[in-house]
Design an enzyme around this catalytic site. Structure first.
Site, PDB file in Angstrom:
ATOM      1  N   ASP A 196     -11.379 -12.466   6.746  1.00  0.00           N
ATOM      2  CA  ASP A 196     -10.039 -12.350   7.335  1.00  0.00           C
ATOM      3  C   ASP A 196     -10.032 -11.209   8.367  1.00  0.00           C
ATOM      4  O   ASP A 196      -9.127 -10.385   8.392  1.00  0.00           O
ATOM      5  CB  ASP A 196      -8.996 -12.091   6.255  1.00  0.00           C
ATOM      6  N   VAL A 226       0.846  -1.191   0.000  1.00  0.00           N
ATOM      7  CA  VAL A 226       0.000   0.000   0.000  1.00  0.00           C
ATOM      8  C   VAL A 226       0.887   1.249   0.000  1.00  0.00           C
ATOM      9  O   VAL A 226       1.850   1.332   0.758  1.00  0.00           O
ATOM     10  CB  VAL A 226      -0.930   0.022   1.230  1.00  0.00           C
TER      11      VAL A 226
END
Length: 999
Positions: A202, A94
């Site tokens: 998740d 990211v």
């Protein structure tokens, strides 16, 4: 003249920019500087490890640019300009980027190189993630803006979030309530996803962000899939030897053949078995994450994968640690959420959250209901049961666990000592006892609320109102302690006043006021949300007190963004009132008035009297003083008064109105009405033991300003002494505000002819301040000390002290201080220093309007310095010019100022031998002083001394004796025996008597 409003006055410090502020320059975005690369990440996915070398092409290019920067060629991902790397997730890296098209900073997630081996598969997965997240528009979910592909790179552009993930956030010890509240926000994000058919698959603390303002956002829906119509999940990672996976591996996402499978430590039994993940699976992962966060250890074995899987499949949840502050009902909720069978868990995330937020006070209600039912069987049996019921009210100290307890107090001590080792103990000595008293009073009030309800003295409705009020006070206390543990140096100035300004507890036992409030919403879930938002507004008020304006505004805006909650209009009015207060604290006057308007008219429309009263009162203050529209404020004052008459029983609220009404009167040219209003506020607060508060201090300070303007010197000194004593109790000496109060008292003592008393006080205060005071406090105190030295005859020492301050802080050393230095230099016989200061003061005089009070004060010091130096002629022209500018004014302040200029002119002309002109000026001054000043004011003694000197020069001994005897009588009534003007008046009197005796 500075007037204090009813609310906390604007802070001294300026809120610094956060690490997440836009880091672009004035031009187009460029590659980040070296500093950007060196700083620890503080934004989206902060704290995660960076990619391995060569993990993808973008990372390689960024690394190369970091080592060999060429700022003319910025790194781009699609149309997005890369600023810096933020971290790495299970599927990709990211980056912080800038979007020229949308003109904002965003986060861009780029797929790992091994996942991009199959472009079709990679794009499909990222498209699925983007589409899933784009369907979720919710405050607790990170928003997706775009998805694309360029140069074999597949990426998703999403909302840029300042903060840290919960895993990093939890590394700092947190109260269990704060942890639970954070997870409740995350749970709401999951619930929103479930409502549109999305399963996260998740969920874990690393996939949840905590923003700077306390908002929680769920991210990384990289494994998310639509819950309907999906086939079997594949468990593609084969683990045959549990020793291969350490505890850290079990907390990491696992990948095989380009597919992210989840994180073993948080996976549900069905995921371990390779079955389809459902919303119940997210519920399981949520409970595992919250258990681990609350108790500091995972609920299942972690020494190997096989042990973990066996515990999960059997439902072997570890019991909570002994003596955990977390209530047992929370563990029961988590235990149910981790049941092996999905059907045995809660039916939805909403149901789980409702159970988690279940109010433990419900048992108190049940006790009271039983008491009421038993009462019908007879008084005796009811009395017996009531005794047992009261015993079932547990001590409320447990409800402050994690908020104010020995461990939290130690955290505050450690934080302040780390921030300011030399001064922390001084600050703690002021604030810690106050918090102790507040917390203990809260506990006692909470215990009494339970007993009153259990004994049937208070209804369930009143019990709810009392405890809701107390919960808001507890939220404020929690926010205050948080502020103490996270304070920076700029905010140390605000801590003492802020702690003393915690919302008063007495309102939570005012039955009449509580029962007069607008009923809460009927819907139980909405009622709970409104209560949570009110607790958030209580926290925002604390941010206002400690000058954390942006954080406070973000909390308020979060409340206003909840359209369903603020459809309950009392909450909307309260939110706008808080927003206005924050803007007012920040000096954003127009924005504050606009928010007050919203609060006021919303409150008027629904009859929310306290909000209407306070909004109108503060709005009136803003119009009258900062916005300089006193006529409009005065026109609205009858309406403001009408609103506030309805809240006269609320001592603080009504005293605040009286304080603000006084300001409106004063700015409208009605000082007597202002004084009446402030005296009424003072008496009201004193009657109810509320004077020793920041509000009481503001009342006293404003009154002292008015007394000083009226030249009531003795009353001013007495009140300023009271202010100093009061401020010492909840400020300590560190704050510049406290130093200002000491200085105000010193000046009042000097005006009474007691410079040595002022000098002694300031020496002691300054010596203490040199060890513990802030820089600004020392600046104020040092110059006040120098002034006291000068007025006590130690002009050389004063001049040296002023020179040291000027060299250290040249920008703060203004023209008024130069006028002091000019007089000190003249008194010390240092003519070069006097001429240097004179040049600065003369320039300042040229810049000011002669009618300006600052001009008049500068001119009086200027003329006095010239008189001491024996060059009186230079002062005559500017004194005459200033007096001429005031001619014709009927304003009392202008009339007295003109008389003081006449006194200075008369004194100069006596030295110049112009006795006729001097006598005219002095008699004009005397006539005004006798009409306008109290009979023992030293200005009267000074003009009489000058008239006695004129009489002596004219050989009129009898007249000289009369004038000088009257001057001596005034001086001796207030001044010290060796005060220099008194000594001079006596010397002249002796000379006059000698002259008379010779004749």
């Amino acid at each position: 003249m500075t007037l204090e409003p009813g609310s906390t006055p604007p802070g001294i410090g300026v809120t610094p920019r956060s690490a997440g502020d836009d880091d672009r320059g004035a031009g187009s975005p460029t590659e980040p500087s070296g500093k950007d690369w060196d700083e620890p990440p503080t934004a989206l996915m902060a704290g995660r490890p960076g990619p391995a070398e060569g993990s993808d092409s973008v990372a390689k290019r960024l690394l190369k640019r970091a080592l060999f920067p060429r700022r003319s060629q910025p790194v781009m991902i699609g149309r997005f300009n890369v600023l810096r790397q933020l971290g790495q997730g299970g599927m990709g890296v990211v980056y912080a980027c800038y979007d020229d098209k949308l003109d904002r900073k965003i986060a861009v997630k780029v797929l790992h190189a091994e996942i991009v081996r199959s472009q079709k598969n990679a794009e499909a997965r990222l498209l699925r993630e983007a589409q899933a997240m784009a369907r979720l528009s919710h405050a607790n979910i990170v928003a997706v803006h775009d998805v694309g592909q360029t140069e074999s790179t597949v990426y998703v552009a999403m909302e840029f979030v300042d903060g840290s993930d919960l895993d990093a956030w939890l590394k700092t010890p947190r109260p269990w309530r704060a942890i639970a509240a954070a997870f409740v926000q995350a749970g709401r994000g999951l619930a929103a996803a479930h409502r549109v058919g999305i399963v996260h698959r998740d969920f874990k603390p690393q996939n949840v962000m905590m923003t700077e303002d306390g908002t929680v956002k769920v991210l990384d829906f990289g494994l998310a899939r639509a819950s309907e119509g999906e086939g079997r999940d594949e468990w593609l990672t084969s683990v045959t030897d549990g020793s291969e996976l350490s505890s850290s591996h079990l907390r990491s996402s696992l990948t095989r053949t380009g597919t992210v499978l989840g994180t073993p430590a948080y996976m549900s039994p069905e995921q371990h078995r390779g079955e389809v993940a459902t919303t119940a699976s997210d519920q399981f992962s949520f409970c595992v994450s919250l258990y681990q966060s609350l108790y500091g250890a995972p609920p299942f074995a972690m020494h190997s994968y096989e042990a973990l899987r066996a515990d999960v499949l059997r439902g072997n949840v570890a019991p909570p640690p002994v003596r955990s502050p977390v209530p047992s009902y929370v563990f029961k909720v988590l235990q149910r959420g981790m049941r092996p069978e999905p059907s045995a868990r809660f039916r939805s995330m909403e149901e789980l959250l409702a159970a988690l937020e279940r109010d433990p006070r419900a048992k108190y209600r049940r006790v009271a209901a039983l008491v009421a039912s038993v009462a019908i069987t007879g008084a005796a049996s009811a009395a017996v049961f009531q005794a047992g019921a009261v015993e079932q009210c547990p001590d409320a100290h447990a409800e402050l666990a994690g908020i104010w307890e020995p461990a939290r107090a130690e955290s505050v001590r450690a934080a302040l000592r780390a921030l300011d080792p030399g001064h922390a103990d001084e600050i703690l000595a002021v604030i810690e006892p106050q918090i102790d008293r507040y917390a203990e009073a809260w506990v006692q009030m909470r215990n009494e609320a339970c007993r009153a309800h259990a004994e049937g003295r208070h209804s369930m409705q009143l019990f709810d109102l009392r405890t809701g009020c107390l919960d808001q006070r507890r939220a404020a206390l929690d926010a205050m302690v948080d502020a103490l543990t996270t304070a920076d140096a700029a905010r140390l100035e605000h801590l003492g006043r802020a702690v003393a300004g915690l919302p008063r507890l007495s309102g939570c036992e005012d039955v009449e006021a509580l029962m007069s409030v607008i009923p809460p919403p009927d819907d139980a879930e909405l009622k709970a949300r409104v209560q949570r938002h009110r607790e958030g507004l209580a926290r925002a008020e604390v941010h206002e007190q400690v000058a954390e304006i942006q954080r406070g505004l973000e909390l308020v805006d979060g409340v206003l963004a909840d359209g369903e909650a603020v459809a309950y209009e009392p909450l909307r009015a309260e939110a706008y009132l808080r927003k206005a207060g924050l803007h007012m604290q920040d000096g954003e006057w127009s924005a504050a008035v606009a928010a007050f308007d919203q609060a006021l008219w919303t409150a008027v429309g629904i009859g929310h009297v306290p909000v209407a009263a306070q909004a109108s009162s503060r709005r009136g203050y803003l119009l009258a003083y900062p916005l300089r529209q006193p006529a409009q404020a005065a026109a609205e004052l009858p309406l403001i008064a009408a609103f506030n008459r309805r809240v006269q029983g609320d001592v603080d609220l009504y005293a605040e109105f009286l304080l603000n009404a006084g300001t409106i009167h004063l700015q409208g040219g009605e000082p007597e009405q202002a004084r009446e209003s402030w005296e009424e506020a003072r008496a009201l607060l004193e009657q109810h033991d509320r004077l020793e508060t920041p509000l009481g201090l503001n009342v006293l300070r404003n009154t002292a300003v008015l007394l000083a303007d009226a030249d009531l010197t003795e009353e001013t000194a007495a009140l300023r002494r009271r202010i100093v004593e009061l401020s010492e109790k909840f400020m300590g000496p560190r704050q510049a505000e406290r130093a200002m109060y000491e200085g105000m008292l010193a000046f009042a003592l000097i005006d009474l002819g007691r410079p040595k008393e002022a000098l002694e006080r300031m020496r002691g205060f300054h010596a203490h301040l040199s060890r513990v005071g802030s820089k600004q406090a020392r600046f104020v105190a040092t110059l006040t000390l120098a002034h006291a030295e000068m007025m006590s005859g130690a002009a050389g020492a004063a001049l040296r002290r002023m020179d040291e301050v000027r060299r250290a802080e040249p920008e703060q050393f203004g023209a008024n201080y130069w006028s002091w230095a000019m007089l000190a230099a003249a008194m010390d016989g240092d003519l070069p220093a006097m001429r240097e200061a004179q040049s600065v003061v003369r320039d300042a005089l040229d810049e000011h309007d002669p009618r300006d009070r600052r001009h008049q004060l500068l001119l009086r010091f200027y003329a006095r310095a010239l008189r001491v130096a024996g060059v009186e002629a230079e002062s005559v022209a500017p004194l005459e010019s200033a007096r001429a500018a005031l001619a014709g004014s009927d304003d009392r302040a202008d009339v007295v100022a003109a008389a003081r200029l006449s006194l200075a002119l008369g004194q100069a002309r006596v030295r110049l031998g112009e006795l006729d002109a001097a006598e005219r000026d002095l008699h004009a001054a005397l006539a005004t002083f006798e009409r306008s000043l109290p009979p023992r004011h030293l200005d009267l003694a000074e003009v009489m001394t000058a008239l006695g000197e004129v009489a002596l020069e004219r050989r009129r001994s009898a007249a000289a004796i009369e004038w000088l005897a009257r001057a001596e009588a005034i001086y001796t009534s207030t001044a010290e025996p060796d005060h220099a003007p008194l000594v001079r008046a006596r010397a002249l009197l002796d000379r006059a008597r000698d002259d008379a005796a010779e004749r």
